[in-house]
Structures are given as structure tokens and as C-alpha cells.
Design a protein around this motif. Structure first.
Motif, PDB file in Angstrom:
ATOM      1  N   VAL A 198      18.487  -0.441  -2.454  1.00 15.26           N
ATOM      2  CA  VAL A 198      19.029  -1.357  -3.733  1.00 15.26           C
ATOM      3  C   VAL A 198      18.436  -2.021  -3.822  1.00 15.26           C
ATOM      4  CG1 VAL A 198      21.203  -0.194  -3.877  1.00 15.26           C
ATOM      5  CG2 VAL A 198      20.613  -2.321  -2.345  1.00 15.26           C
ATOM      6  N   ALA A 199      16.939  -2.514  -3.644  1.00 12.23           N
ATOM      7  CA  ALA A 199      16.024  -3.968  -4.159  1.00 12.23           C
ATOM      8  C   ALA A 199      15.362  -3.146  -5.346  1.00 12.23           C
ATOM      9  CB  ALA A 199      15.713  -3.702  -3.103  1.00 12.23           C
ATOM     10  N   PRO A 200      14.914  -4.454  -5.927  1.00 15.29           N
ATOM     11  CA  PRO A 200      13.671  -3.827  -7.118  1.00 15.29           C
ATOM     12  C   PRO A 200      12.410  -3.083  -6.392  1.00 15.29           C
ATOM     13  CG  PRO A 200      15.160  -5.869  -7.477  1.00 15.29           C
ATOM     14  CD  PRO A 200      15.756  -5.601  -6.453  1.00 15.29           C
ATOM     15  N   PRO A 201      11.597  -2.618  -7.022  1.00 19.31           N
ATOM     16  CA  PRO A 201      10.457  -2.353  -6.246  1.00 19.31           C
ATOM     17  C   PRO A 201       9.534  -2.849  -5.669  1.00 19.31           C
ATOM     18  CG  PRO A 201      11.121  -0.660  -8.483  1.00 19.31           C
ATOM     19  CD  PRO A 201      11.913  -1.856  -8.256  1.00 19.31           C
ATOM     20  N   ASP A 202       9.647  -4.836  -6.389  1.00 21.39           N
ATOM     21  CA  ASP A 202       8.969  -6.032  -6.837  1.00 21.39           C
ATOM     22  C   ASP A 202       9.514  -6.311  -5.893  1.00 21.39           C
ATOM     23  OD1 ASP A 202      10.800  -6.583  -8.222  1.00 21.39           O
ATOM     24  OD2 ASP A 202       9.166  -7.615  -9.321  1.00 21.39           O
ATOM     25  N   ALA A 203      10.470  -6.094  -4.979  1.00 21.44           N
ATOM     26  CA  ALA A 203      11.073  -7.563  -4.301  1.00 21.44           C
ATOM     27  C   ALA A 203      10.188  -7.497  -3.293  1.00 21.44           C
ATOM     28  CB  ALA A 203      12.421  -7.005  -3.734  1.00 21.44           C
ATOM     29  N   PRO A 204      10.564  -8.579  -2.990  1.00 19.58           N
ATOM     30  CA  PRO A 204       9.589  -9.048  -1.541  1.00 19.58           C
ATOM     31  C   PRO A 204       9.949  -8.144   0.118  1.00 19.58           C
ATOM     32  CG  PRO A 204      10.900 -11.377  -1.201  1.00 19.58           C
ATOM     33  CD  PRO A 204      11.250 -10.529  -2.860  1.00 19.58           C
ATOM     34  N   MET A 205       9.287  -7.863   0.783  1.00 20.20           N
ATOM     35  CA  MET A 205       9.918  -6.986   1.587  1.00 20.20           C
ATOM     36  C   MET A 205       8.673  -6.966   3.199  1.00 20.20           C
ATOM     37  SD  MET A 205      10.866  -3.087  -0.298  1.00 20.20           S
ATOM     38  CE  MET A 205      11.665  -3.329  -1.039  1.00 20.20           C
ATOM     39  N   ARG A 206       9.048  -6.916   4.362  1.00 18.78           N
ATOM     40  CA  ARG A 206       7.738  -6.332   5.093  1.00 18.78           C
ATOM     41  C   ARG A 206       7.269  -5.425   5.338  1.00 18.78           C
ATOM     42  NH1 ARG A 206      11.384  -7.915  10.904  1.00 18.78           N
ATOM     43  NH2 ARG A 206      12.274 -10.200  10.117  1.00 18.78           N
ATOM     44  N   LYS A 207       6.355  -5.474   5.079  1.00 20.23           N
ATOM     45  CA  LYS A 207       5.430  -4.427   5.237  1.00 20.23           C
ATOM     46  C   LYS A 207       6.106  -3.094   5.750  1.00 20.23           C
ATOM     47  CE  LYS A 207       0.555  -2.924   5.954  1.00 20.23           C
ATOM     48  NZ  LYS A 207      -1.191  -3.396   6.798  1.00 20.23           N
ATOM     49  N   TYR A 208       6.430  -2.572   6.652  1.00 16.97           N
ATOM     50  CA  TYR A 208       7.214  -1.586   7.615  1.00 16.97           C
ATOM     51  C   TYR A 208       8.540  -1.474   6.978  1.00 16.97           C
ATOM     52  CZ  TYR A 208      11.295  -3.310   9.839  1.00 16.97           C
ATOM     53  OH  TYR A 208      12.208  -4.152  10.301  1.00 16.97           O
ATOM     54  N   VAL A 209       9.374  -1.930   6.053  1.00 21.14           N
ATOM     55  CA  VAL A 209      10.201  -1.844   5.289  1.00 21.14           C
ATOM     56  C   VAL A 209       9.750  -1.100   3.581  1.00 21.14           C
ATOM     57  CG1 VAL A 209      12.115  -2.509   3.942  1.00 21.14           C
ATOM     58  CG2 VAL A 209      11.719  -3.303   6.601  1.00 21.14           C
ATOM     59  N   ARG A 210       8.823  -1.916   3.144  1.00 21.44           N
ATOM     60  CA  ARG A 210       8.195  -1.153   1.533  1.00 21.44           C
ATOM     61  C   ARG A 210       7.218  -0.240   1.906  1.00 21.44           C
ATOM     62  NH1 ARG A 210       7.671  -3.676  -2.655  1.00 21.44           N
ATOM     63  NH2 ARG A 210       7.732  -5.701  -1.432  1.00 21.44           N
ATOM     64  N   TYR A 211       6.690   0.769   3.278  1.00 20.90           N
ATOM     65  CA  TYR A 211       6.164   1.415   3.345  1.00 20.90           C
ATOM     66  C   TYR A 211       7.151   2.711   3.420  1.00 20.90           C
ATOM     67  CZ  TYR A 211       3.619   5.529   5.959  1.00 20.90           C
ATOM     68  OH  TYR A 211       2.790   6.559   5.832  1.00 20.90           O
ATOM     69  N   TYR A 212       8.365   2.806   4.491  1.00 21.61           N
ATOM     70  CA  TYR A 212       9.642   3.610   4.914  1.00 21.61           C
ATOM     71  C   TYR A 212      10.485   3.991   3.556  1.00 21.61           C
ATOM     72  CZ  TYR A 212       7.518   4.375   9.561  1.00 21.61           C
ATOM     73  OH  TYR A 212       6.201   4.914  10.500  1.00 21.61           O
ATOM     74  N   ARG A 213      10.271   2.612   2.797  1.00 21.25           N
ATOM     75  CA  ARG A 213      11.789   3.026   1.865  1.00 21.25           C
ATOM     76  C   ARG A 213      11.780   4.055   0.749  1.00 21.25           C
ATOM     77  NH1 ARG A 213      11.824   1.040  -3.856  1.00 21.25           N
ATOM     78  NH2 ARG A 213      14.083   0.701  -4.427  1.00 21.25           N
ATOM     79  N   ASP A 214      10.400   4.738   0.580  1.00 19.29           N
ATOM     80  CA  ASP A 214      10.626   5.985  -0.505  1.00 19.29           C
ATOM     81  C   ASP A 214      10.950   7.088   0.259  1.00 19.29           C
ATOM     82  OD1 ASP A 214       9.726   4.086  -2.723  1.00 19.29           O
ATOM     83  OD2 ASP A 214       7.427   4.429  -2.965  1.00 19.29           O
ATOM     84  N   PHE A 215      10.090   6.886   1.696  1.00 19.73           N
ATOM     85  CA  PHE A 215      10.701   8.230   2.742  1.00 19.73           C
ATOM     86  C   PHE A 215      12.381   8.266   2.077  1.00 19.73           C
ATOM     87  CE2 PHE A 215       6.555   7.368   4.160  1.00 19.73           C
ATOM     88  CZ  PHE A 215       5.705   8.142   3.393  1.00 19.73           C
ATOM     89  N   VAL A 216      13.236   7.386   2.562  1.00 20.64           N
ATOM     90  CA  VAL A 216      14.349   6.933   3.180  1.00 20.64           C
ATOM     91  C   VAL A 216      14.792   7.683   1.622  1.00 20.64           C
ATOM     92  CG1 VAL A 216      16.558   5.810   3.846  1.00 20.64           C
ATOM     93  CG2 VAL A 216      14.319   5.220   4.848  1.00 20.64           C
ATOM     94  N   LEU A 217      14.720   7.102   0.580  1.00 17.30           N
ATOM     95  CA  LEU A 217      14.752   7.214  -0.861  1.00 17.30           C
ATOM     96  C   LEU A 217      14.839   9.246  -1.017  1.00 17.30           C
ATOM     97  CD1 LEU A 217      13.908   4.300  -2.651  1.00 17.30           C
ATOM     98  CD2 LEU A 217      16.328   4.999  -2.256  1.00 17.30           C
ATOM     99  N   GLU A 218      13.884   9.473  -0.852  1.00 15.46           N
ATOM    100  CA  GLU A 218      14.140  10.624  -0.574  1.00 15.46           C
ATOM    101  C   GLU A 218      14.702  11.926  -0.184  1.00 15.46           C
ATOM    102  OE1 GLU A 218      10.310  13.771  -0.620  1.00 15.46           O
ATOM    103  OE2 GLU A 218      10.053  12.462   0.268  1.00 15.46           O
ATOM    104  N   LEU A 219      14.904  11.309   0.839  1.00 15.76           N
ATOM    105  CA  LEU A 219      16.128  11.476   1.880  1.00 15.76           C
ATOM    106  C   LEU A 219      17.618  11.553   1.596  1.00 15.76           C
ATOM    107  CD1 LEU A 219      16.571  13.396   4.805  1.00 15.76           C
ATOM    108  CD2 LEU A 219      17.344  10.510   5.268  1.00 15.76           C
ATOM    109  N   ASN A 220      18.103  10.500   1.250  1.00 10.53           N
ATOM    110  CA  ASN A 220      19.114  10.423   0.679  1.00 10.53           C
ATOM    111  C   ASN A 220      19.179  11.317  -0.959  1.00 10.53           C
ATOM    112  OD1 ASN A 220      19.865   8.643   2.110  1.00 10.53           O
ATOM    113  ND2 ASN A 220      19.098   6.868   1.322  1.00 10.53           N
ATOM    114  N   LYS A 221      18.417  11.154  -1.711  1.00 11.77           N
ATOM    115  CA  LYS A 221      18.874  12.274  -2.761  1.00 11.77           C
ATOM    116  C   LYS A 221      18.969  13.177  -2.344  1.00 11.77           C
ATOM    117  CE  LYS A 221      16.148   9.188  -5.870  1.00 11.77           C
ATOM    118  NZ  LYS A 221      14.500   9.060  -6.452  1.00 11.77           N
ATOM    119  N   ALA A 222      18.000  14.343  -1.681  1.00  5.74           N
ATOM    120  CA  ALA A 222      18.155  15.790  -0.730  1.00  5.74           C
ATOM    121  C   ALA A 222      19.581  16.096  -0.094  1.00  5.74           C
ATOM    122  CB  ALA A 222      16.883  15.714  -0.014  1.00  5.74           C
ATOM    123  N   LEU A 223      19.676  15.020   1.175  1.00  4.05           N
ATOM    124  CA  LEU A 223      21.183  15.251   1.421  1.00  4.05           C
ATOM    125  C   LEU A 223      22.240  15.098   0.590  1.00  4.05           C
ATOM    126  CD1 LEU A 223      20.930  12.751   4.453  1.00  4.05           C
ATOM    127  CD2 LEU A 223      20.738  15.326   3.922  1.00  4.05           C
TER     128      LEU A 223
END
Length: 247
Positions: A198-223
Motif C-alpha cells: 500500500v506504499a506509494p511507488p516513490d516511498a523509501p524502501m529497502r532494495k529487496y523490498v522494492r524489487y519483489y513488491r510488484d511480484f507480490v502485488l501481481e500475485l495478490n491480484k491474480a489470487l
């Protein structure tokens, strides 16, 4: 994550627990849950493994103690016997599963790093549970593809827990849906992903969090729109989504 108050004492207690991924607004409330409900009932082997894992530099990867307790009870409630785990690390969630299923129950456990698994293996062996576990080192996808080709594996798993590479979660789901039985459960871990969903795309995040975020969002939408399953997303640990196969 907000806390109740900004005292130095509150700050000092933040994230002191191994696997601390709670999305609760108050760390004090999370600590209350652990000390009141989880730790007094935590089986000795799980406590020992949690303490061993705490010394590992990647201990944030472990399943949190409250989620381990949840998984253990869930498996008992559904009378799970034949299970699978993708992503093992040192084996805390694996141990929770092994303690829950019957003596002739089985867990197919897969991870790319056997060395981490071997940190917890002596504890699993001491608890008399190693015979329930078939550990395979390496990528899970080729194993799943082989199982998909053999119809004898279709619909045979009561419970499957996935806590692995987030960029392959959808690839796992496409295969696991045929392997879990109708009425069985798949649990996908980290589906709230540090709250970043639920964070804005430009929010500060750790690198690994930002990298995997879109994959998690994609999974959640698909499920959310998969007609083959019923789902329930729970704010335990870093978020876990339970998928019950209905067709």
C-alpha cells in the motif's frame, strides 16, 4: 510501522524478536501476543530452533513464532497428512508442520540452500521427526513440473506452504493448484510484503523490498480473481494468504 509513544525504551524493543515481521501498529502489542500466547506454548524443539536461527545473519527470513503457532494449529484443524513446503531456510515452519501431522505424515521440502536446512536438522532429528521429511535441494519448479506430468500426484496434497522466491509465486501457483486436493490449502507467505503493497511507488524502501513488491502485488491480484480457490489474507507475520481449492 508506528508505535505507541516515541520513548527510547520503545525504540530499543523494536524488531528484537527473530522473524519480527508484525504489521501491528504497536510493537508492545506484538510482544504481548508472544509472551501471553505463543512462547508459553511453544514446543521445546521450536524454541531451540528459533534460538539457533537467531544467531544466523539472515534470521529475518525465518517464519515468526506467532505464524509458526498458527500453522501448527491450522494443520491440525484440517487433519493434514501429506504436505509440501517450498522455501525451508533453517526449518522453523517445517518443524511446526512436522509436529502437527501424524507419525506417518509426509512433507516434501524444497530449498536451494541445504546448508541452512542442516542448521535445524539436528533439532528435527532429536525430536524424532526427520522420517516425515523428504528434503530436496534445488529449484522447486523442475520438481513440480515432473509431478504435474504424473497424474498420480494430482490432488494429493492436503497443505502446501510457499515462502520462497516471490518472483516465482505465480509460477508456483499455476502448478500447485493441480497438486493440492479439492478442499486442501495453499499458504503463500509475505503477501503484505513489509506493508509495501500500500506504499506509494516513490516511498523509501529497502532494495529487496522494492524489487519483489510488484511480484507480490501481481500475485495478490491474480489470487483475488482465481475462480478455483477461496482466499483469506491474514495480517500474521508479514501477511499470509490461504487459498482453499474448490474446483
Amino acid at each position: 510501522m508506528a508505535t505507541n509513544g516515541n520513548s527510547k525504551g520503545d525504540d530499543a524493543r523494536r524488531h528484537q524478536e527473530v522473524g519480527h515481521k508484525s504489521l501491528l501498529q504497536s510493537d508492545a502489542l506484538y510482544q504481548y501476543i508472544l509472551e501471553t500466547s505463543v512462547y508459553p506454548r511453544e514446543p521445546e524443539p521450536m524454541k531451540e530452533l528459533r534460538e539457533v536461527t537467531a544467531k544466523h545473519p539472515w534470521n529475518i527470513m525465518t517464519t515468526s513464532a506467532d505464524e509458526g503457532q498458527f500453522l501448527n494449529m491450522l494443520l491440525k484443524l484440517i487433519n493434514a497428512k501429506n504436505t509440501m513446503e517450498i522455501g525451508v531456510y533453517t526449518g522453523y515452519s517445517l518443524l511446526a508442520t512436522a509436529l502437527a501431522i501424524p507419525d506417518d505424515g509426509k512433507i516434501l521440502a524444497m530449498d536451494i540452500n541445504k546448508e541452512n536446512y542442516e542448521l535445524g536438522l539436528p533439532i528435527i532429528e532429536k525430536a524424532g521427526l526427520a522420517h516425515k521429511i523428504e528434503f530436496r535441494e534445488g529449484s522447486a519448479l523442475p520438481v513440480l513440473d515432473q509431478m504435474i506430468q504424473d497424474e498420480n500426484y494430482h490432488g494429493t496434497f492436503d497443505f502446501i506452504f510457499v515462502d520462497a522466491d516471490k518472483d516465482n509465486y505465480l509460477n508456483y501457483h499455476k502448478r500447485l493448484i493441480d497438486l493440492v486436493k479439492v478442499g486442501g490449502l495453499i499458504g503463500y507467505d509475505n503477501t503484505l510484503w513489509n506493508g509495501s503493497v500500500v506504499a506509494p511507488p516513490d516511498a523509501p524502501m529497502r532494495k529487496y523490498v522494492r524489487y519483489y513488491r510488484d511480484f507480490v502485488l501481481e500475485l495478490n491480484k491474480a489470487l483475488a480473481v482465481d475462480p478455483r480457490i477461496e482466499i483469506c489474507m491474514l495480517p500474521i507475520g508479514d501477511g499470509i494468504t490461504l487459498c482453499r481449492r474448490i474446483s
